[in-house]
Enzyme design. Sequence first.
Site, PDB file in Angstrom:
ATOM      1  N   PHE A 115      -4.616  -2.881   3.472  1.00 47.81           N
ATOM      2  CA  PHE A 115      -4.399  -3.028   2.032  1.00 47.81           C
ATOM      3  C   PHE A 115      -4.109  -4.485   1.650  1.00 47.81           C
ATOM      4  CE2 PHE A 115      -2.705   1.576   1.067  1.00 47.81           C
ATOM      5  CZ  PHE A 115      -3.939   2.095   1.425  1.00 47.81           C
ATOM      6  N   LYS A 153      -1.187 -11.230  16.882  1.00 48.34           N
ATOM      7  CA  LYS A 153      -0.024 -12.011  16.414  1.00 48.34           C
ATOM      8  C   LYS A 153       0.592 -12.890  17.508  1.00 48.34           C
ATOM      9  CE  LYS A 153       1.096  -9.042  12.583  1.00 48.34           C
ATOM     10  NZ  LYS A 153       2.001  -8.164  11.869  1.00 48.34           N
ATOM     11  N   ASN A 204       2.311 -14.112  11.837  1.00 50.58           N
ATOM     12  CA  ASN A 204       1.510 -13.229  10.966  1.00 50.58           C
ATOM     13  C   ASN A 204       0.934 -13.970   9.756  1.00 50.58           C
ATOM     14  OD1 ASN A 204       4.058 -13.322   9.590  1.00 50.58           O
ATOM     15  ND2 ASN A 204       3.394 -11.570   8.388  1.00 50.58           N
ATOM     16  N   ASP A 252       6.986 -11.236   8.702  1.00 50.99           N
ATOM     17  CA  ASP A 252       7.290  -9.826   9.005  1.00 50.99           C
ATOM     18  C   ASP A 252       8.805  -9.623   9.153  1.00 50.99           C
ATOM     19  OD1 ASP A 252       4.712  -8.824   9.003  1.00 50.99           O
ATOM     20  OD2 ASP A 252       4.423  -9.059  11.168  1.00 50.99           O
ATOM     21  N   ALA A 280       5.964  -2.834  21.650  1.00 54.86           N
ATOM     22  CA  ALA A 280       6.417  -4.155  22.096  1.00 54.86           C
ATOM     23  C   ALA A 280       5.367  -5.217  21.774  1.00 54.86           C
ATOM     24  CB  ALA A 280       6.711  -4.130  23.596  1.00 54.86           C
ATOM     25  N   GLY A 319       3.260  -7.607  18.562  1.00 55.07           N
ATOM     26  CA  GLY A 319       3.674  -8.649  17.626  1.00 55.07           C
ATOM     27  C   GLY A 319       4.653  -8.130  16.587  1.00 55.07           C
ATOM     28  N   LEU A 379       6.039   1.647  10.697  1.00 57.03           N
ATOM     29  CA  LEU A 379       5.442   0.443  10.086  1.00 57.03           C
ATOM     30  C   LEU A 379       4.053   0.725   9.518  1.00 57.03           C
ATOM     31  CD1 LEU A 379       6.434  -2.564  12.365  1.00 57.03           C
ATOM     32  CD2 LEU A 379       7.788  -1.275  10.735  1.00 57.03           C
ATOM     33  N   TYR A 405       1.403   2.234   7.073  1.00 60.76           N
ATOM     34  CA  TYR A 405       1.478   2.642   5.662  1.00 60.76           C
ATOM     35  C   TYR A 405       0.232   3.411   5.216  1.00 60.76           C
ATOM     36  CZ  TYR A 405      -1.398  -1.530   5.350  1.00 60.76           C
ATOM     37  OH  TYR A 405      -2.395  -2.446   5.545  1.00 60.76           O
TER      38      TYR A 405
END
Length: 308
Positions: A16, A66, A87, A102, A128, A130, A222, A224
Amino acid sequence: MTHRVVLIGHPVAHSFSGAMQQAAFDALGIDARYELWDRRQIELADAIAQLRGEDFLGANITIPHKEHVVPLVDRLTDAAQATGAVNVISREGKKLIGHNTDVLGFKTALDKLVGRQKMPRYAVVLGAGGAARAIVDALIGNGFQRVVIFNRHLHRAEALVKHFNRSAAHMDLRAMPWHESVLEAELSKTKVVINATSVGMVEGETPIPAELLLPDLMVMDLIYNPAQTQLLKDAAAAHCSTMNGESMLLQQGAHSFELWTGKTAPMDVMQAELDRAREHGLGQLSMDTGADGSSGASSPDQAAGPSA
Ligand code: NAP
């Protein structure tokens, strides 16, 4: 000149970020285009080198790059250094600066999840990569006293713990093998669980069995998209409080926008665009699939899953 900002990851099609950032550029009359670049690890260095071109404002970096991007930028901010993950990339002249927004994004989301309760001191983190590094940095900063990391590949969780050796010296940060009995024992003691794995991007998949979720746990995923992962559905059914990754996405995205443009992010516009994407799906954003395939518009149906 139309400026460019890109999301570099693999996959990117379902993210998104593009819709959200493009709406923000348009609302403020900034002549910039947000593009999705699907790049495998072997293509990453070339993609980062392109960002040195005059027309680029910068980039977002997402799953799974990342950590890989850290040695490819010229300077790291304190947050990026502390996490060992980037990020956001911005430009200072010809130099590329690696940031980590983040951490702040997650902190704001965690505050919302905890609400008026006392900030807990014990968390279980699943993953474990980024994103997990940003979570752990934020938990240390928030005064957590015990944080246990579970990861499919234990050695990666152990490397994460080693990275935070100094900043976590005063507390108990440990990696544990992903065995159901070990997980069950830790979940019975903790107050907060954060899913920082990508498990759940595919509908119906979940990182932990529903029966391990006890009432009153705070569970953050995390992910979405889907908005309600199987983990969050199971957690709600077990009377846990739940939150998906949208709040974190908005917050980290607002900080990213400010780093590229120097302007205050129009968060109401960005939230409205997230609402629209959640309700109606993604529109036609420019997507470049690199050496892997031809360029074209993204379609949510083609996506292997969402990323930041
Ligand atoms: P990453 O660096 O590629 O890490 C992926 C993580 O998922 C690793 O811990 C990996 O474990 C684990 N994993 C992947 N497939 C698995 C499987 N089949 N079984 C068990 N574990 C598996 O990615 P990332 O950047 O950390 O992102 C992780 C997730 O967070 C993604 O879903 C991403 O979209 C989301 N995220 C959301 C936001 C937001 O703003 N809402 C921000 C950042 C990230 P191994 O190490 O064992 O492979």
